[in-house]
Design a protein around this motif. Structure first.
Motif, PDB file in Angstrom:
ATOM      1  N   THR A 112      -6.233  -0.001  -0.473  1.00 27.22           N
ATOM      2  CA  THR A 112      -7.268  -0.976   0.621  1.00 27.22           C
ATOM      3  C   THR A 112      -6.930  -2.785  -0.083  1.00 27.22           C
ATOM      4  O   THR A 112      -7.117  -3.309   0.615  1.00 27.22           O
ATOM      5  CB  THR A 112      -8.603  -0.171  -0.402  1.00 27.22           C
ATOM      6  OG1 THR A 112      -7.593  -0.127  -1.650  1.00 27.22           O
ATOM      7  CG2 THR A 112      -8.743   0.472   0.748  1.00 27.22           C
ATOM      8  N   GLN A 113      -6.042  -3.011  -1.330  1.00 26.90           N
ATOM      9  CA  GLN A 113      -5.571  -4.229  -1.424  1.00 26.90           C
ATOM     10  C   GLN A 113      -4.889  -4.903   0.235  1.00 26.90           C
ATOM     11  O   GLN A 113      -4.775  -5.792  -0.033  1.00 26.90           O
ATOM     12  CB  GLN A 113      -4.297  -4.229  -2.215  1.00 26.90           C
ATOM     13  CG  GLN A 113      -5.331  -3.516  -3.486  1.00 26.90           C
ATOM     14  CD  GLN A 113      -6.615  -3.856  -4.409  1.00 26.90           C
ATOM     15  OE1 GLN A 113      -6.929  -5.478  -4.601  1.00 26.90           O
ATOM     16  NE2 GLN A 113      -7.658  -3.774  -3.695  1.00 26.90           N
ATOM     17  N   GLY A 114      -3.781  -4.154   0.521  1.00 29.84           N
ATOM     18  CA  GLY A 114      -3.552  -4.723   1.571  1.00 29.84           C
ATOM     19  C   GLY A 114      -4.232  -4.311   2.892  1.00 29.84           C
ATOM     20  O   GLY A 114      -4.571  -5.986   3.383  1.00 29.84           O
ATOM     21  N   ALA A 153      -6.746  -5.581   2.875  1.00 27.89           N
ATOM     22  CA  ALA A 153      -8.448  -6.552   2.530  1.00 27.89           C
ATOM     23  C   ALA A 153      -7.540  -8.264   2.300  1.00 27.89           C
ATOM     24  O   ALA A 153      -7.838  -8.879   3.017  1.00 27.89           O
ATOM     25  CB  ALA A 153      -8.749  -6.780   0.507  1.00 27.89           C
ATOM     26  N   LEU A 154      -6.227  -8.065   1.690  1.00 30.58           N
ATOM     27  CA  LEU A 154      -4.846  -9.479   2.182  1.00 30.58           C
ATOM     28  C   LEU A 154      -5.238  -9.375   3.372  1.00 30.58           C
ATOM     29  O   LEU A 154      -5.493 -10.702   4.530  1.00 30.58           O
ATOM     30  CB  LEU A 154      -3.926  -9.044   1.460  1.00 30.58           C
ATOM     31  CG  LEU A 154      -2.824 -10.254   1.955  1.00 30.58           C
ATOM     32  CD1 LEU A 154      -3.328 -11.748   1.161  1.00 30.58           C
ATOM     33  CD2 LEU A 154      -1.450  -9.589   1.037  1.00 30.58           C
ATOM     34  N   HIS A 197      -6.754   3.055  -3.549  1.00 24.87           N
ATOM     35  CA  HIS A 197      -7.225   1.829  -3.833  1.00 24.87           C
ATOM     36  C   HIS A 197      -5.983   1.297  -3.489  1.00 24.87           C
ATOM     37  O   HIS A 197      -5.944   0.339  -2.731  1.00 24.87           O
ATOM     38  CB  HIS A 197      -7.836   1.271  -5.575  1.00 24.87           C
ATOM     39  CG  HIS A 197      -7.266   0.187  -5.845  1.00 24.87           C
ATOM     40  ND1 HIS A 197      -8.976  -0.494  -5.884  1.00 24.87           N
ATOM     41  CD2 HIS A 197      -6.112  -0.470  -6.485  1.00 24.87           C
ATOM     42  CE1 HIS A 197      -8.872  -1.711  -6.427  1.00 24.87           C
ATOM     43  NE2 HIS A 197      -7.419  -1.991  -6.091  1.00 24.87           N
ATOM     44  N   ALA A 198      -4.946   1.614  -3.891  1.00 26.02           N
ATOM     45  CA  ALA A 198      -3.551   0.573  -3.386  1.00 26.02           C
ATOM     46  C   ALA A 198      -3.915  -0.060  -1.850  1.00 26.02           C
ATOM     47  O   ALA A 198      -3.159  -0.531  -1.822  1.00 26.02           O
ATOM     48  CB  ALA A 198      -2.234   1.603  -3.215  1.00 26.02           C
ATOM     49  N   GLY A 217       1.035  -1.175  -0.433  1.00 20.38           N
ATOM     50  CA  GLY A 217      -0.085   0.355   0.095  1.00 20.38           C
ATOM     51  C   GLY A 217       1.023   0.916  -0.505  1.00 20.38           C
ATOM     52  O   GLY A 217       0.373   1.850  -0.861  1.00 20.38           O
ATOM     53  N   GLU A 260      -6.975   6.808  -7.412  1.00 17.59           N
ATOM     54  CA  GLU A 260      -5.869   5.318  -7.709  1.00 17.59           C
ATOM     55  C   GLU A 260      -5.115   5.190  -6.287  1.00 17.59           C
ATOM     56  O   GLU A 260      -4.544   3.504  -5.462  1.00 17.59           O
ATOM     57  CB  GLU A 260      -4.276   5.561  -9.054  1.00 17.59           C
ATOM     58  CG  GLU A 260      -4.936   5.304 -10.164  1.00 17.59           C
ATOM     59  CD  GLU A 260      -3.775   6.019 -11.332  1.00 17.59           C
ATOM     60  OE1 GLU A 260      -2.783   6.718 -10.950  1.00 17.59           O
ATOM     61  OE2 GLU A 260      -3.917   5.350 -12.334  1.00 17.59           O
ATOM     62  N   THR A 304     -16.837  -1.750   2.514  1.00 14.28           N
ATOM     63  CA  THR A 304     -15.182  -1.250   1.800  1.00 14.28           C
ATOM     64  C   THR A 304     -15.524  -0.444   0.540  1.00 14.28           C
ATOM     65  O   THR A 304     -15.605   0.725   0.935  1.00 14.28           O
ATOM     66  CB  THR A 304     -13.785  -2.147   1.782  1.00 14.28           C
ATOM     67  OG1 THR A 304     -14.289  -2.748   3.653  1.00 14.28           O
ATOM     68  CG2 THR A 304     -13.165  -1.271   1.542  1.00 14.28           C
ATOM     69  N   THR A 346     -16.405  -6.722   4.072  1.00 11.85           N
ATOM     70  CA  THR A 346     -16.263  -6.839   2.140  1.00 11.85           C
ATOM     71  C   THR A 346     -17.859  -5.478   1.255  1.00 11.85           C
ATOM     72  O   THR A 346     -17.341  -4.687   0.692  1.00 11.85           O
ATOM     73  CB  THR A 346     -16.873  -7.954   1.434  1.00 11.85           C
ATOM     74  OG1 THR A 346     -15.540  -8.386   1.886  1.00 11.85           O
ATOM     75  CG2 THR A 346     -16.782  -7.509   0.320  1.00 11.85           C
TER      76      THR A 346
END
Length: 74
Positions: free
Chosen positions: A20-22, A24-25, A17-18, A2, A14, A60, A57
């Motif tokens: 949120t990927q970390g 979510a994982l 978004h970055a 992130g 962008e 978010t 989920t």
């Protein structure tokens, strides 16, 4: 991941978004560990933590939409 996305990506969307990927994982791994831990402790399959995952989920994207609607100061 992130933090690298925050540095490298150009636009606001962008950059939102970055991280949120970390997140979510991390959420998925913590929920998986919790399910395994409680299933071993109770000696049966425990899936009540899936509700937490579903709630996170669902909420978010709503948070991202609200952040996207906030007027930016230039």
């Amino acid at each position: 991941m992130g933090a690298l996305g925050l540095v490298r990506l150009q636009t606001f969307y962008e950059r939102v978004h970055a991280p949120t990927q970390g997140a979510a994982l991390g959420m998925a791994l913590i929920l998986a560990a919790s399910i395994v831990s409680f299933s071993v402790a109770e000696q049966r399959l425990v899936l009540r933590d899936v509700l937490i995952g579903l709630f996170l989920t669902v909420t978010t994207p709503v948070t991202l939409i609200l952040l996207g609607r906030v007027p930016r100061l230039h």
